[in-house]
Design a protein around this motif. Structure first.
Motif, mmCIF file in Angstrom:
data_model
loop_
_atom_site.group_PDB
_atom_site.id
_atom_site.type_symbol
_atom_site.label_atom_id
_atom_site.label_comp_id
_atom_site.label_asym_id
_atom_site.label_seq_id
_atom_site.Cartn_x
_atom_site.Cartn_y
_atom_site.Cartn_z
ATOM 1 N N ALA A 124 0.822 -1.193 0.000
ATOM 2 C CA ALA A 124 0.000 0.000 0.000
ATOM 3 C C ALA A 124 0.862 1.251 0.000
ATOM 4 O O ALA A 124 1.918 1.283 0.605
ATOM 5 N N ASP A 125 0.377 2.243 -0.717
ATOM 6 C CA ASP A 125 1.047 3.541 -0.756
ATOM 7 C C ASP A 125 2.488 3.404 -1.240
ATOM 8 O O ASP A 125 3.372 4.111 -0.819
ATOM 9 N N ILE A 167 -15.676 -4.468 13.559
ATOM 10 C CA ILE A 167 -16.225 -3.398 12.717
ATOM 11 C C ILE A 167 -17.147 -3.964 11.640
ATOM 12 O O ILE A 167 -17.585 -3.244 10.749
ATOM 13 N N LYS A 168 -17.406 -5.254 11.689
ATOM 14 C CA LYS A 168 -18.411 -5.899 10.852
ATOM 15 C C LYS A 168 -18.066 -5.912 9.368
ATOM 16 O O LYS A 168 -18.946 -5.785 8.518
ATOM 17 N N CYS A 169 -16.799 -6.065 9.065
ATOM 18 C CA CYS A 169 -16.394 -6.141 7.652
ATOM 19 C C CYS A 169 -16.733 -7.498 7.059
ATOM 20 O O CYS A 169 -16.879 -7.625 5.849
ATOM 21 N N GLY A 170 -16.783 -8.532 7.909
ATOM 22 C CA GLY A 170 -17.167 -9.855 7.415
ATOM 23 C C GLY A 170 -16.046 -10.622 6.733
ATOM 24 O O GLY A 170 -16.283 -11.661 6.129
ATOM 25 N N ARG A 171 -14.830 -10.127 6.838
ATOM 26 C CA ARG A 171 -13.745 -10.858 6.177
ATOM 27 C C ARG A 171 -13.496 -12.205 6.837
ATOM 28 O O ARG A 171 -13.162 -13.178 6.158
ATOM 29 N N TYR A 182 -15.706 -14.050 8.104
ATOM 30 C CA TYR A 182 -16.771 -14.931 7.627
ATOM 31 C C TYR A 182 -16.461 -15.447 6.221
ATOM 32 O O TYR A 182 -16.548 -16.644 5.933
ATOM 33 N N ALA A 183 -16.110 -14.511 5.331
ATOM 34 C CA ALA A 183 -15.818 -14.908 3.938
ATOM 35 C C ALA A 183 -14.681 -15.915 3.898
ATOM 36 O O ALA A 183 -14.738 -16.914 3.176
ATOM 37 N N MET A 239 -23.016 -15.686 10.527
ATOM 38 C CA MET A 239 -23.276 -14.279 10.247
ATOM 39 C C MET A 239 -24.774 -14.054 10.387
ATOM 40 O O MET A 239 -25.571 -14.729 9.742
ATOM 41 N N ARG A 245 -25.280 -8.532 10.865
ATOM 42 C CA ARG A 245 -23.837 -8.583 10.682
ATOM 43 C C ARG A 245 -23.110 -8.815 12.005
ATOM 44 O O ARG A 245 -22.067 -8.222 12.259
ATOM 45 N N PRO A 302 -8.960 -7.109 9.902
ATOM 46 C CA PRO A 302 -8.193 -5.869 9.817
ATOM 47 C C PRO A 302 -8.016 -5.151 11.142
ATOM 48 O O PRO A 302 -7.321 -4.144 11.193
#
Lengths: 444, 434
Positions: B68-69, B347-351, B353-354, B366, B370, B390
């Motif tokens: 990143a960046d 923060i409920k991103c769901g990563r 879970y995926a 899930m 969420r 994250p």
């Protein structure tokens, strides 16, 4: 510069031409390629992402951001346009702070969401600047559809229908297409003639004939359209405005904010646009904010927004309120005008404080005067004409499901139709969804 | 401030941070600036034999991959050994060592695999007053095509032979720099030891193609449309280097042999990990090439703070993790953990879970709101959810106490360790039992 912010009355050229140009430049500068990569990298590619759910057009935001991050903004733009053909304008005018970016998990995590709006602009700008139109028409069906209103709803509907092979006559009452994109959005949100360029780009799909200067109720009748076409979509927005019903409303210097904004958008030279020294804007929606901010940017010495309820009830988002405040606009909450002062021309407004009592607002009896030489009314719009034989609810055309009106063969969407927030992006979704339903009916 | 002074093979330096043999140590100008910045020592960029100077390409020498960046994660290079005249380098080494007597000055060497060539150069180096030599048996590109560098490092017999020549012909300590471009790092390390080397340093760069230009189809860095494999280094190679250092540190034949750790050291923390896995000091290159010499100041302050915080001396840290490096078969199979999601931090991103649902064990549920929760009857404790989350410490692995029932297996958790060597499913274990 012949005048200054302190010149009394409603006069043009309160600010130097160069200052005006800066004031009305892009509110948010576009991202450059590196900034876009950095911004895109912040996306977590959430599962079943909340931002998608929050988008009225259900754009697959994580996918388009990943496409930007991997160096394919053209593919990103296609992902956006698949759902929202006016994705370029929505990238500029959507209140992302209450939609996708509010839902972004990074907003929850650190109060700093992914810069979705500007990323969307980055992708869509690339494709539009290249003049590429990434859609083509299906074989012609021989069906003809009338779309009334070339604003966001009508354009989205016409494009989707044209793509499916139908032939579209697109009517608009104004001299130009684009609707509120062309006449209503604040100048600094759609600079450099973007609305017109987007319209031209959209029309590249083919199969759409734009007829301007044709208004329903004046030049067109619903019966006539129903007779001449296989289907009709109504997306002419709200052409009328609510009256203030306050004593003195007819004084010179009192005008509708939508007209003020439309004049601004169509002005070739901002230095020739007159604006008051002391401007009072009445209302609490986006039109009020846009009118207030632009009055200030034109050089008004003082601009006050009067809103009859409290800050939390204000339809304009906190983000927009803060933007206005940063430009020097003053907010007065819980206050309503009870008299427009003056003798011929406006000199001020008498305001009474309010308090809520149950569902209604009542005056507290305490009043004060605000000096004003220009008053802009932004207290809501109405249907200009009520089309015959259509059910109306809450002052709008009643629709069920994907924009079906009470009359067979007639669909409606956008601000003129019931339901949904009066946002560009909502209008696009409604126009698109109506088109899908119309297509099913036409071909079924 | 903890005392960071370092003694490696009797070579003293004010801290264990040396600059590795590479472009940053190619001339007095750089090395003096490095010492001024605080580096404890340098390994002077590899000298070759006297004669016509080395020729480098005149197009790009480096290629990179970025995170990143545009954060540089990996670098590769096709630069050869020093292209400056031998006598110039020797003169500068002597001058710098004289001016900076408290800093370690090691000279990297690469000459043909003939005893005469080594015999010729060693006295010249000794005359500079340098503290030791490092034998470059590692560079995977260019020189290896001429029978040097990695071409030597890939043949244990050659390593042993050259190390012995050097030990017989100089009083200076001899460090053998190893190439990772082999299947088992223990063989070259054992050979170095057999040859009498005082220490090994590792890893040199890894053979790599950093990328391909998808428009002109040239490997990168592109030299007129063609590319050659280079040597890969930087943060991306650290895990490979850590493993190789640990393998040598715990090998029965090489245990105790001093190791200079190299490979992606970017922060004090990286350095501390190398030290814990048995390195006596570390060498740095890519981080300096990315950020400049000043980074050593963070390394010094960070390592000092860490040692103070844990009330350790530098010598206490060296090798501290080595006893914990073991073979898979000895891992405790009765150590049962389950993922735990901190709902306040989520923060409920769901990563999670995926990742779990799509690629692992379908052990995270899930809800429509969420809310993500671990299903203990499915969770095998693979840790993927922890890795993809994250948010720091949002998902953790919690050990199940003895006596609890593992809902996935139905077994009662015991605090008696047991490993594969005694597991009933292990045919070898059964045979042994019979």
């Amino acid at each position: 510069m012949t005048n200054s912010p302190f010149t009394p009355g409603i006069v043009p050229a309160r600010l130097d031409g160069r200052v005006l140009q800066e004031n009305f430049a892009d509110l948010h500068a576009p991202l450059d390629a590196h900034e876009a990569l950095v911004a895109a990298d912040r996306c977590y590619f959430c599962h079943d992402a909340p931002c998608i759910t929050a988008c009225p057009t259900t754009i697959d935001i994580p996918l388009f951001i990943r496409q930007i991050a991997t160096g394919t903004p053209e593919a990103a733009a296609k992902t956006i346009f698949d759902q929202n053909i006016l994705g370029g304008m929505c990238a500029r005018v959507c209140p992302t702070e209450t939609l996708c970016e509010q839902a972004c998990v990074r907003e929850a995590a650190e109060g700093k969401p992914v810069d979705i709006g500007r990323l969307q602009r980055y992708a869509t700008d690339r494709v539009m600047a290249a003049g590429v139109h990434p859609f083509s028409r299906a074989p012609q069906t021989g069906k003809r559809v009338a779309v009334v209103g070339a604003g966001p709803a009508g354009l989205a509907c016409a494009h989707r229908l044209a793509m499916k092979g139908h032939e579209i006559d697109l009517f608009d009452a104004r001299p130009k297409g684009g609707g509120l994109n062309e006449y209503g959005i604040a100048t600094y949100k759609a600079t450099d003639g973007f609305a017109g360029a987007e319209l031209d780009w959209l029309m590249q799909i083919g199969g759409i004939t734009l007829h301007t200067g044709r208004a329903l109720g004046r030049d067109l009748s619903l019966d006539g359209l129903c007779a001449d076409y296989d289907a009709v979509f109504l997306g002419m927005g709200l052409g009328g405005v609510n009256a203030l019903r306050t004593a003195g409303e007819d004084r010179a210097g009192v005008l509708d904010a939508v007209d003020f904004i439309a004049d601004l958008r169509q002005a070739d030279d901002l230095a020739r646009l007159p604006v008051g020294r002391n401007v009072v804007v009445i209302g609490g929606g986006m039109t009020a904010i846009d009118a207030a901010v632009q009055s200030k940017l034109l050089g008004a010495e003082s601009v006050t927004v009067l809103y009859r309820r409290d800050r939390a009830a204000m339809p304009a988002s906190r983000y927009e309120q803060d933007l206005a405040a940063s430009k020097g606009v003053r907010f007065v909450f819980n206050a309503m005008p009870i008299a427009i002062l003056g003798n011929g021309a406006v000199t001020g407004v008498t305001v009474e404080y309010t308090r809520a009592e149950g569902k209604s607002l009542i005056g507290t009896g305490e009043t004060f005067d605000i000096p004003a030489d220009q008053i802009l009314k932004a207290i809501g719009q109405t249907l200009a004409t009520t089309p015959e034989e259509l059910n109306i609810t809450g002052g709008k055309i009643a629709v069920t499901g994907p924009g079906r009106t009470s009359r067979k063969g007639v669909w409606a969407g956008g601000d003129c139709a019931s339901g949904g927030e009066d946002l560009t992006v909502t209008a696009v979704a409604e126009g698109r969804d109506a088109a899908e339903d119309m297509h099913d009916r036409l071909m079924g | 401030m903890a005392d960071l002074s370092s003694d490696f093979l009797g070579i003293k330096s004010p801290n264990p941070f040396w600059l590795a043999s590479a472009p940053p140590t190619d001339k007095a100008y750089n090395v003096v600036r490095a010492f001024e910045a605080g580096w404890g020592g340098v390994v002077w960029k590899t000298l070759g034999e006297a004669g016509p100077p080395i020729v480098n390409v005149n197009g790009p020498r480096y290629g990179a991959i970025w995170g990143a960046d545009r954060r540089l994660l990996g670098l590769n290079n096709i630069e050869l050994i020093t292209d400056r005249p031998l006598e110039v380098n020797l003169r500068e080494i002597k001058q710098v060592k004289r001016d900076w007597p408290d800093r370690a000055m090691i000279v990297s060497l690469m000459v043909p695999c003939e005893e005469q060539a080594w015999k010729a150069i060693l006295p010249l180096v000794e005359e500079t007053g340098a503290d030791g030599i490092e034998l470059n048996f590692g560079c995977p590109h260019g020189m290896s095509e001429r029978g040097m560098g990695a071409a030597v490092g890939q043949v244990p017999e050659y390593i042993e032979m050259v190390a012995r020549w050097c030990k017989q012909n100089t009083r200076m300590p001899v460090i053998v720099k190893l190439t990772p471009n082999i299947t088992d790092i223990r063989y070259p390390a054992r050979a170095a030891k057999k040859g009498g080397a005082d220490a090994v340093s590792l890893i040199n760069t890894i053979s790599s193609i950093i990328g391909v230009d998808l428009d002109d189809f040239s490997p990168q860095p592109s030299i007129d449309g063609k590319g050659s494999h280079g040597g890969y280094c930087g943060p991306a190679v650290k895990p490979i280097a850590l493993n190789m250092v640990a393998e040598i540190a715990r090998d029965a034949e090489t245990r105790g042999m001093p190791i200079s750790g190299i490979g992606g050291v970017t922060t004090w923390r990286d350095a501390a990990e190398f030290l814990a896995l048995g390195a006596g000091n570390v060498q740095v290159c890519t981080a300096a090439m990315t950020y400049g010499f000043k980074i050593v100041q963070e390394m010094i302050s960070g390592l000092s703070q860490y040692l103070d915080h844990h009330d350790m001396a530098l010598s206490d840290l060296i090798g501290r993790a080595v006893p914990n490096v073991t073979d898979w078969q000895y891992l405790n199979l009765n150590y049962v953990t389950k993922a735990r999601i901190d709902q306040d931090a989520c923060i409920k991103c769901g990563r999670c879970y995926a990742a779990c649902e799509d690629t692992s064990h379908q052990a995270i549920s899930m809800s429509p709101e969420r809310v993500f929760e671990v299903m203990d009857d499915e969770c095998v404790a693979c840790n993927l959810c922890v890795n993809v989350c994250p948010v720091d410490n949002c998902i953790t692995m919690e050990r199940m106490p003895a006596g609890a029932v593992d809902l996935r297996t139905g077994a009662v958790v015991t605090d008696v360790p047991a490993d594969w060597t005694t597991h009933p499913n292990n045919p070898a274990a059964r045979t042994a039992a019979e």
